[in-house]
Design a protein around this motif. Structure first.
Motif, PDB file in Angstrom:
ATOM      1  N   THR B 388       0.821  -1.201   0.000  1.00  0.00           N
ATOM      2  CA  THR B 388       0.000   0.000   0.000  1.00  0.00           C
ATOM      3  C   THR B 388       0.858   1.255   0.000  1.00  0.00           C
ATOM      4  N   LYS B 389       1.891   1.233   0.817  1.00  0.00           N
ATOM      5  CA  LYS B 389       2.795   2.381   0.888  1.00  0.00           C
ATOM      6  C   LYS B 389       3.354   2.693  -0.487  1.00  0.00           C
ATOM      7  N   GLU B 390       3.735   1.652  -1.186  1.00  0.00           N
ATOM      8  CA  GLU B 390       4.295   1.873  -2.516  1.00  0.00           C
ATOM      9  C   GLU B 390       3.240   2.457  -3.453  1.00  0.00           C
ATOM     10  N   LEU B 391       2.023   1.977  -3.278  1.00  0.00           N
ATOM     11  CA  LEU B 391       0.911   2.499  -4.076  1.00  0.00           C
ATOM     12  C   LEU B 391       0.722   3.984  -3.863  1.00  0.00           C
ATOM     13  N   LEU B 392       0.752   4.383  -2.580  1.00  0.00           N
ATOM     14  CA  LEU B 392       0.458   5.763  -2.242  1.00  0.00           C
ATOM     15  C   LEU B 392       1.530   6.700  -2.778  1.00  0.00           C
ATOM     16  N   LYS B 393       2.694   6.142  -3.084  1.00  0.00           N
ATOM     17  CA  LYS B 393       3.787   6.987  -3.566  1.00  0.00           C
ATOM     18  C   LYS B 393       3.625   7.349  -5.030  1.00  0.00           C
ATOM     19  N   ILE B 394       3.003   6.479  -5.777  1.00  0.00           N
ATOM     20  CA  ILE B 394       2.914   6.757  -7.199  1.00  0.00           C
ATOM     21  C   ILE B 394       1.899   7.853  -7.444  1.00  0.00           C
TER      22      ILE B 394
END
Lengths: 412, 412
Positions: B388-394
């Motif tokens: 999720t964290k990676e998702l929120l970064k994009i």
DNA sequence: ACCGTCCCTGAATCATTGG
DNA sequence: TCCAATGATTCAGGGACGG
């Protein structure tokens, strides 16, 4: 003094008119020592009730309380009890007075009334309880034990078995000669504890009168039930909006209410005529009804760092972190839901909200091919369990191949 | 005075050795004042004498408390706090002393610690709570607000929307020109309240030492978390079995423990030592009982359908399902562990066992490139939170591109 | 420094909609 | 017409702000 009436006047003087050794319960809800003015307007804006909690000093306040308590003790039966409701700012001082009047040895319980409440920006802990002191006049006080349900984790099977002590004095389950356990007598449940979680009177509750510091009838019912029987006499020297009297009438106890405010007496009388008692949804259903999420779903939500949402069939939670300033709804694919249904529900629940990201946790295998071309911007993540299941299906050779092909991070 | 030690001796004298304005938290768990029944009662009308006697002894008790409190106040920083834990028989008297020493205005909270308990046959309500008073030295005290989940009845969907007042002063949801609701800023949850339901002794953690009045580490952890930071100094003048010190050590706070009983000091030291031993000893002997799996770890294990394992530093659980008939160990990357360390620990713990599959849950971002060529057959899965964290970064464009490139299942 | 007023919050109801 | 889902409403008690 005639019962089932609400009197207007100074409570000490009115108490003096009550015959000695005649009352079963005195419930005190004195004005708190908050040093401020309370005011509230009733539902149709027709009336504003207010009163002062202002005193010159804490000593003066405590003297007033002591005088009322002394007079109350006089009217109490030997088997009678006092319940004193007070807030945290002066509860310790009040209890010192209680000790003085009723005696340390007649202290029975410190009841904690806890409730959920709206929050605010206060530095510190959110205040979410009030304290009620329970003293008896003598040790020979009347008490009806109420029973509550066993906690969900209790092994009822075991509770129902008879026990005995073995030769070492250890408590063991009793068995008959065939080695089978013996089922004991009926259990009533767990005795009521001194922590009562009762919802605070909701601003929308019909029971609300607009009188400040109004208490829920359910709270008073509980008190009346444990220390009085039908026909007993209950006195409330600071009856305010008359909750105690409503409760007494409802539970068929006799009552005498006293208040110094003419407004309060009028309000209390009209409440008695038209008794509205909120059947608390929350209490009736219990929190479990609301907390419908399975443990598995809660674990997934915690895992993904999201708040659970209970009242929305299309959305199971929201990420604690926002995406570009906008909340991110999360749905978990249900056990009997196809992935398409799940997407549709999530889309529907998001209609009209400008979410920039929506997440669906896939929990079961699907022929993924069907999904291509589906019009949706939902992001799908496989649950760890699903990923594991897929892993377990592949065989050794696959693993070897995966490891050779790119090593460790191959499987997500 | 040296920190991270437990001292044997009179607490007032030991406190005097501590430099002024140096301590962040003092936790008090003084011996309770339990009234003893004197056998003198029956003799020649000694009722009043007996009352006086008790009164004298509680006065003495309170004087002792007051002296300790005075000395404690001296050593506290301006931003420091006191937590005083006491039982119901004397809590009000003690709070009067607290008011005297720290001032009414520095009273912050009356914390209710509630727990479930075995029922007994006592007439009256089952006692199921204890009270902890929270006072600060000044109004400028240190406080870290913790947040809890929203209530089950809260409509989170609505809470996330912005509101405004209409012309009548009524609160309504704000809408944009298209009539869509406007989604507001991030929410952290509900501030922690003053009613804490914490099991008496966490059954999972084998904390039981047999020392009376032992407090659960979770309770102390909560206190330390809200009023201290890492590195702060915590003092417990009546440390008993040393729970406060264990908690302080666990949360990386400095501590000073004092107790007048040599037995207690010995016990507390051995509890602390056990923590040290289990930390320094890489063998699986006695993984710290206090370092129970965090809730997050348990949620991950449940998520992946695995049993938690408590006593092995390299393995956190095993999948319920086997792979080719052999159990599958699971490790979760620790908060302060690199992915390489985690792999190594897992490999080491698996040494000599013929596991055919090992799973590591990655919880933090890593430069994955370092891993290539690493000799290991551990399978790494990213935790949902990490994904999720990676998702929120994009950003938005990425999402659009992903959707165009293959639709829904693009992100795993 | 003190007062009044406004703003923000979220629990839990009532009210309305939709099937 | 009924029930479930969900949208709307209320208001105490803090802080913040302005006079």
């Amino acid at each position: 003094m005639e019962t089932n009436k609400i009197y207007h006047g100074n409570c000490i003087e009115k108490l003096k008119e009550i015959e000695a050794n005649n009352v079963d319960l005195i419930y005190f809800d004195p004005p708190f020592f908050t040093q401020r003015k309370h005011s509230l307007t009733n539902k149709d804006n027709s009336k504003t009730y207010e009163f002062d909690d202002k005193y010159n000093s804490i000593q003066e306040y405590l003297e007033l309380i002591e005088n009322v308590l002394q007079e109350s003790k006089r009217v109490l039966k030997k088997t009678g009890s006092v319940f004193l409701h007070c807030d945290k700012t002066a509860s310790h001082n009040i209890r010192v007075v209680m000790d003085k009047v009723f005696g340390r040895e007649n202290f029975q319980s410190e009841i904690v009334w806890s409730y959920k409440r709206w929050s605010n920006a206060k530095k510190g802990l959110l205040n979410a309880h009030q304290v009620i002191f329970f003293y008896s006049k003598t040790l020979d006080f009347k008490f009806n034990t109420l029973y509550t349900d066993y906690s969900a984790t209790t092994n009822l099977d075991q509770i129902l078995q008879d026990r005995e002590r073995d030769e070492n004095g250890k408590s063991v389950y009793k068995k008959d000669k065939n080695g089978n356990v013996i089922l004991g007598k009926e259990k009533k449940g767990v005795p009521l504890s001194d922590v009562w979680e009762i919802p605070y009177l909701n601003p929308k509750a019909k029971e609300r009168t607009g009188y400040p510091t109004q208490k829920p009838v359910l709270l008073l019912n509980q008190i009346l039930n444990i220390v009085t029987d039908v026909g007993d006499l209950v006195v409330d020297p600071f009856c305010g909006s008359g909750t105690t009297c409503v409760s007494a009438k409802y539970l068929k106890r006799q009552f005498i209410g006293i208040d110094i405010s003419k407004d309060a007496v009028g309000l209390a009388n009209s409440r008695l005529e038209e008794m509205i008692i909120s059947e608390s949804n929350l209490l009736n259903k219990g929190t479990s009804e609301y907390q419908e999420k399975t443990e598995k779903e809660l674990a997934i939500l915690q895992n993904i760092n999201a708040f659970p949402v209970q009242r929305n069939s299309g959305i199971d939670g929201f990420l604690k972190e926002h995406f570009e300033g906008i909340p991110v709804p999360v749905k978990i694919q249900g056990e009997y839901e196809t992935i398409e249904d799940a997407i549709e529900k999530l889309e529907k629940a998001s209609y009209g909200k400008n979410y920039k990201m929506k997440i669906l946790i896939q929990t079961r295998e699907t022929g993924i091919s069907q999904l291509f071309g589906f019009e949706s911007d939902v992001i799908i993540m496989k649950s760890l369990e699903l990923q594991t299941k897929e892993l377990l299906k592949i065989n050794n050779e696959d693993i070897t191949r995966i490891l050779q092909n790119g090593g460790l991070s191959a499987r997500y």
